[in-house]
Design an enzyme around this catalytic site. Structure first.
Site, short mmCIF file in Angstrom:
data_model
loop_
_atom_site.label_atom_id
_atom_site.label_comp_id
_atom_site.label_asym_id
_atom_site.label_seq_id
_atom_site.Cartn_x
_atom_site.Cartn_y
_atom_site.Cartn_z
CG HIS A 259 -1.79 1.17 1.38
ND1 HIS A 259 -3.10 1.19 0.96
CD2 HIS A 259 -1.56 2.42 1.86
CE1 HIS A 259 -3.63 2.38 1.19
NE2 HIS A 259 -2.71 3.15 1.75
CD GLU A 260 1.62 3.50 3.74
OE1 GLU A 260 1.72 4.57 3.10
OE2 GLU A 260 0.63 3.23 4.46
CG HIS A 263 0.29 6.26 -0.50
ND1 HIS A 263 -0.73 7.00 -1.05
CD2 HIS A 263 -0.28 5.55 0.52
CE1 HIS A 263 -1.87 6.75 -0.39
NE2 HIS A 263 -1.62 5.87 0.56
CD GLU A 289 -5.81 5.45 0.57
OE1 GLU A 289 -4.83 6.21 0.74
OE2 GLU A 289 -5.99 4.43 1.25
ZN LIG Z 1 -3.08 5.24 1.96
#
Ligand SMILES: [Zn+2]
Length: 494
Positions: A259-260, A263, A289
């Site tokens: 997830h990170e 980003h 996101e």
């Molecule tokens: Zn996030």
């Protein structure tokens, strides 16, 4: 040097100073010795004052005015100017004593929230939250948005978005998602997440480094460290991610790292030459996101992803995975269960948590709900939307930090990001038909290149709704997310 270049130079200098400040925050969460917090608070306050002073100099305002009158700018320059104006107004129209009062109050509010959550005592925190709502209204009023304070806050996180649009999108989502969640939960097939125990942290770390590097994260211009809550900060030149480890829950650190990484890849893909201006800045929280979610969910929870990674995963953890079949592993990766806690929820039920928070925030700002009535309304709506009533306020209204920092209007971004991720996923498969077979062979370049081309390189040129229209040919809506969830989860749970 012409006026535009002078403004850009100023903006880049202010941004660089702001990033020094952000680095102090990163360091606080990753490295700070336990008793050095007070001194760090002094350092952070001092740096914030420097950044604020630099960003609000009359020289910056004069440059903006001069350029607004000259009118001789291309579209990229106009965007930089418009965003610089928005930032400058926000920093200068809000009185300094209000800023100081708010900062002091939010610090107290944060501690009141942390204590209330630990002691399951909403009443002690209610006066602080009540003041936070008032402060949020007052701040909107300084920017001329006294009549629509909630829209002001939504726009802060996702420019161009408003409560009416979100309400329309979320009501469509709710109608389809509630029965889908029921159908999956009623299935006799259940994921067994308890089969994954005793995964040594060092091996978890080296495996996730291998995965995230393969996805394209540039470790020459970024890092991954450990913190209590995973996050990603920094910029294209220096991207800082964090994760956390549990020996008995290895999928938590793996998926939060992916997830990170989503980003981080977005930050690393922003045009380096424009970092510090709107052309080198992300296009709001929903778009950010959408990047993390697309990698975490659409890519990393797919069959194809595990076709490639399963053998390396088993090599890294031979004893731990000896009794776990491929199907059990894939089910554990795609486990669905009701959880009162948003951050511990799976991607199917997660969005209902956001719908709940949006409805409550809207009622708070419409004046239809008082802070004192918030816990009972939370519990009632939670039962209605999620099908689950929290056992106590610390697992309900007190669970999230956002409102203690007066960050209203932020929650919807999470769900809008999920919707956009699903839309991008289908557009990607249409435009790059071989993408799934490439993923199955461990080639993630086509995904990243497509995102670089369609999303990253545009900076703030296109916010969520426009990006959705331009790239996917569709308005942002619930349709693709519902299609994606049905295609991924129904065959698994049938
Ligand atoms: Zn996030």
């Amino acid at each position: 040097m012409n006026t535009y270049d002078t403004l850009v130079e100023e903006l880049k200098r202010i941004h660089a100073l702001g990033e020094v400040s952000n680095l102090l925050d990163w360091d606080e969460q990753v490295n700070l010795p336990p008793q050095s917090g007070d001194f760090r608070a002094r350092q952070s306050a001092a740096m914030s004052a420097v950044v604020h002073r630099e960003a609000t100099q009359s020289r910056v305002g004069d440059l903006i005015c001069e350029l607004e009158q000259s009118g001789d700018l291309d579209s990229g320059q106009q965007l930089v100017l418009a965003e610089a104006r928005k930032d400058f107004d926000r920093l200068t129209k809000i009185p300094e004593d209000f800023v100081a009062h708010k900062a002091e109050h939010l610090s107290k509010s944060y501690h009141a929230w942390a204590k209330a959550r630990a002691e399951n005592d909403f009443a002690s925190y209610a006066p602080f939250l009540d003041e936070n709502v008032k402060l949020a209204r007052e701040e909107a009023a300084f920017l001329g948005r006294a009549d629509d304070p909630y829209d002001y806050w939504i726009d802060r996180f996702d420019p161009g978005m408003d409560a009416a649009t979100i309400e329309r999108i979320f009501s469509g989502l709710k109608v389809e998602l509630v029965p889908l969640v029921r159908e999956i939960l009623d299935s006799p097939i259940k994921a067994n997440t308890h089969c994954m125990r005793g995964f040594p942290v060092e091996r978890q770390e080296s495996f996730l480094r291998e995965v995230t590097a393969k996805l394209g994260f540039n470790y020459e211009r970024g890092r991954i460290d450990r913190s209590l809550h995973p996050f990603c900060s920094g910029n294209a030149f220096d991207t800082r991610m964090t994760t956390r480890f549990f020996e008995d829950n290895p999928l938590d650190s793996l998926f939060s790292s992916i997830h990170e990484t989503g980003h981080g890849l977005y930050e690393q893909g922003l045009p380096h030459e424009h970092v510090g201006t709107a052309l080198g800045q992300s296009a709001g929280m929903a778009v950010h996101e959408s990047q993390s979610r697309l990698w975490e969910n659409q890519v990393a929870r797919s069959r194809e992803f595990w076709q490639y990674w399963e053998s390396s995963y088993r090599e890294a953890f031979p004893e731990q995975l000896a009794g776990v079949s491929s199907q059990e592993l894939y089910l554990a990766v795609n486990a669905v269960a009701l959880n009162p806690i948003r951050v511990d929820s799976d991607e199917v039920t997660y969005n209902l948590h956001i719908v709940l928070r949006f409805e409550l925030e809207k009622a708070l700002f419409d004046g239809n709900l008082s802070v004192m009535d918030l816990p009972s309304e939370w519990n009632r709506l939670s039962e209605e939307i999620l099908g689950l009533r929290p056992g106590k306020d610390s697992e309900g209204v007190l669970q999230d930090v956002h409102w203690s920092g007066a960050a209203f209007g932020y929650f919807p971004s999470y769900c809008l990001g999920n919707l956009l991720a699903a839309q991008l996923w289908y557009a990607l498969q249409e435009q790059v038909p071989e993408v799934l077979s490439e993923i199955a062979q461990g080639n993630f370049v086509p995904v990243l290149e497509w995102l670089r081309e369609k999303v990253h390189r545009h900076g703030r040129h296109r916010f969520a709704q426009e990006l959705s229209r331009d790239v996917t040919g569709k308005e942002l809506s619930h349709e693709c997310l519902i299609r994606y969830l049905k295609e991924r989860y129904l065959p698994l749970y049938r």
